[in-house]
Design a protein around this motif. Structure first.
Motif, PDB file in Angstrom:
ATOM      1  N   UNK A 179      56.578  92.335 -48.263  1.00 27.27           N
ATOM      2  CA  UNK A 179      55.868  90.872 -48.983  1.00 27.27           C
ATOM      3  C   UNK A 179      54.922  91.262 -49.633  1.00 27.27           C
ATOM      4  N   UNK A 180      54.687  90.754 -51.204  1.00 28.99           N
ATOM      5  CA  UNK A 180      53.742  91.507 -51.786  1.00 28.99           C
ATOM      6  C   UNK A 180      52.676  90.279 -51.078  1.00 28.99           C
ATOM      7  N   UNK A 181      52.160  90.016 -49.736  1.00 32.03           N
ATOM      8  CA  UNK A 181      50.646  89.582 -49.795  1.00 32.03           C
ATOM      9  C   UNK A 181      50.253  89.990 -48.254  1.00 32.03           C
ATOM     10  N   UNK A 364      44.621  93.442 -51.373  1.00 32.06           N
ATOM     11  CA  UNK A 364      46.351  93.614 -51.770  1.00 32.06           C
ATOM     12  C   UNK A 364      46.623  94.465 -52.816  1.00 32.06           C
ATOM     13  N   UNK A 365      46.456  93.511 -53.720  1.00 29.89           N
ATOM     14  CA  UNK A 365      46.773  93.429 -54.720  1.00 29.89           C
ATOM     15  C   UNK A 365      46.841  95.017 -55.763  1.00 29.89           C
ATOM     16  N   UNK A 366      45.322  95.142 -55.169  1.00 30.19           N
ATOM     17  CA  UNK A 366      44.917  95.886 -56.058  1.00 30.19           C
ATOM     18  C   UNK A 366      46.310  97.850 -55.241  1.00 30.19           C
ATOM     19  N   UNK A 367      46.001  97.818 -54.287  1.00 36.28           N
ATOM     20  CA  UNK A 367      46.226  97.956 -53.709  1.00 36.28           C
ATOM     21  C   UNK A 367      47.844  98.134 -53.791  1.00 36.28           C
ATOM     22  N   UNK A 368      49.036  97.655 -54.190  1.00 34.36           N
ATOM     23  CA  UNK A 368      49.981  97.378 -54.404  1.00 34.36           C
ATOM     24  C   UNK A 368      50.046  98.105 -56.650  1.00 34.36           C
ATOM     25  N   UNK A 369      49.478  98.726 -56.742  1.00 36.10           N
ATOM     26  CA  UNK A 369      48.805  98.716 -58.302  1.00 36.10           C
ATOM     27  C   UNK A 369      48.449 100.154 -58.077  1.00 36.10           C
ATOM     28  N   UNK A 370      47.985 100.888 -57.236  1.00 34.07           N
ATOM     29  CA  UNK A 370      47.635 101.965 -57.322  1.00 34.07           C
ATOM     30  C   UNK A 370      48.460 103.146 -56.543  1.00 34.07           C
TER      31      UNK A 370
END
Length: 370
Positions: A179-181, A364-370
């Motif tokens: 999940x994206x959280x 976490x949102x920034x990590x997903x975009x890396x």
């Protein structure tokens, strides 16, 4: 004296007539509530256990569904700021419920005054499971987020068994869906990195612990797909786009037992949570409370377990859990709290996520975009 007596009797009769008329009018009043939940098998279980029986008993009521719970807090905030609250009853996670409660956009709950006691008279505050009640939160189920996998994507003699296996891409190859959280994912990362379940939040409360969790997630980052809605996890598994997926145990049960998908749950490290109702501070709050008092009594919470593998949040309801209404299988072994499943649970700390959630969600949102 006789005349005065007749006068009093006449007035009493008139009052009784008016009261009866008022009751009839209330019974005939058209009441519509918008009930917000998560969709899928979970909402279907609510429909069959609560909503449909209530409307059958009360034909003047109409409960309209809205699958907006994934964004419930943001939705309630926006409606409150606009002065137009259109949601009447909302299924929400406890940490979000506490934030909404602190902001004054949902109603405080006096549990013993507003909710039904157990059949033996035990007050609601003693019948709901310890730690489940919130200032504005009415618990409904105990559920867990689990790791699951498609059994056909691994050799029969080398099936994954643990959260460690989820992070072991060498011995258990394939893509993973999470999940994206940050909640649950950070807990699992630390658990897979050797932190005992009851020490996870002590570690995660430190900057070093947060870095450690993200470093562990980095080890599988290139193998990850992110899901947002609960229905996506079992679909990704069924389509073999991933070998593993994290998901809600009830949805996985529905996919495997009802739809016949070749899925197996890894109960190791299951992250146990509550889920339940909040009542927005809106024009239909009284009607919502009337309904939710009935929908969270002992029998109704036990009834939901006939349709999905989530444990009821009342002790008195657990005693009534039996067979699935359609499949005829014993539901107890499929519950998160079944003893064999409950060996290494991580109890989600809602206070932690209330205090640190905004910061960790941003990271976490920034990590997903890396």
């Amino acid at each position: 004296m006789k005349a005065k007596t007749l006068t009093v009797v006449g007035v009493s009769a008139a009052v009784a007539t008016v009261s009866a008329a008022a009751l009839v009018a209330h019974a005939q009043e058209r009441i519509e509530l918008t009930v917000v939940s998560w969709g899928g098998a979970y909402t279907a279980s609510q429909n069959r256990a609560y909503h449909e029986p209530w409307m059958e008993e009360n034909p003047n009521w109409r409960l309209r569904g809205d699958d907006g719970s994934a964004n419930a807090l943001a939705g309630l905030r926006a409606q409150h700021q606009a002065g137009n609250v259109t949601w009447d009853l909302v299924d929400m996670l406890p940490s979000d419920a506490q934030l909404a409660c602190d902001e004054g956009i949902i109603l405080p709950i006096d549990h013993d005054a507003m909710l039904e006691p157990a059949p033996d008279g035990t007050p609601a505050s003693e019948d709901f499971l310890p730690g489940s009640l919130g200032e504005c939160f009415i618990p409904q189920i105990v559920y867990s987020t689990v790791v699951t996998y498609n059994t056909e994507m691994f050799p029969s003699d080398a099936q994954p068994q643990t959260v460690d296996d989820f992070f072991n891409v060498e011995d258990f190859p394939g893509r993973r869906a999470i999940q994206d959280r940050p909640a649950v994912n950070l807990e699992w990362a630390l658990y897979a990195d050797g932190v005992p379940p009851d020490e996870v939040y002590d570690v995660l409360m430190t900057p070093e612990g947060v870095d450690r969790a993200f470093d562990k997630l980095d080890t599988i980052k290139e193998h990850l797909i992110f899901w947002t809605e609960g229905s996506q996890a079992p679909q990704l598994l069924a389509d073999r786009e991933v070998a593993f997926a994290t998901g809600y145990n009830g949805r996985i049960f529905d996919a495997s037992e009802v739809e016949g998908q070749p899925f197996e749950i890894i109960w190791d490290g299951q992250v146990v949570e509550w889920d339940g109702w909040v009542i927005p501070d809106g024009p239909k709050a009284d009607h919502a409370l009337e309904y939710v008092r009935w929908a969270t009594d002992t029998q109704r919470l036990a009834d939901q377990a006939k349709f999905i593998s989530y444990g009821p949040a009342r002790a008195s309801s657990n005693e009534l859990v039996g067979e699935h209404a359609d499949l005829g299988i014993d539901m107890r072994p499929h519950m998160p709290t079944y003893p064999e499943n409950y060996q290494t649970p991580i109890i989600l700390d809602n206070d932690f996520w209330t205090d640190y959630g905004d910061e960790l969600r941003e990271r976490f949102a920034n990590w997903m975009l890396r």
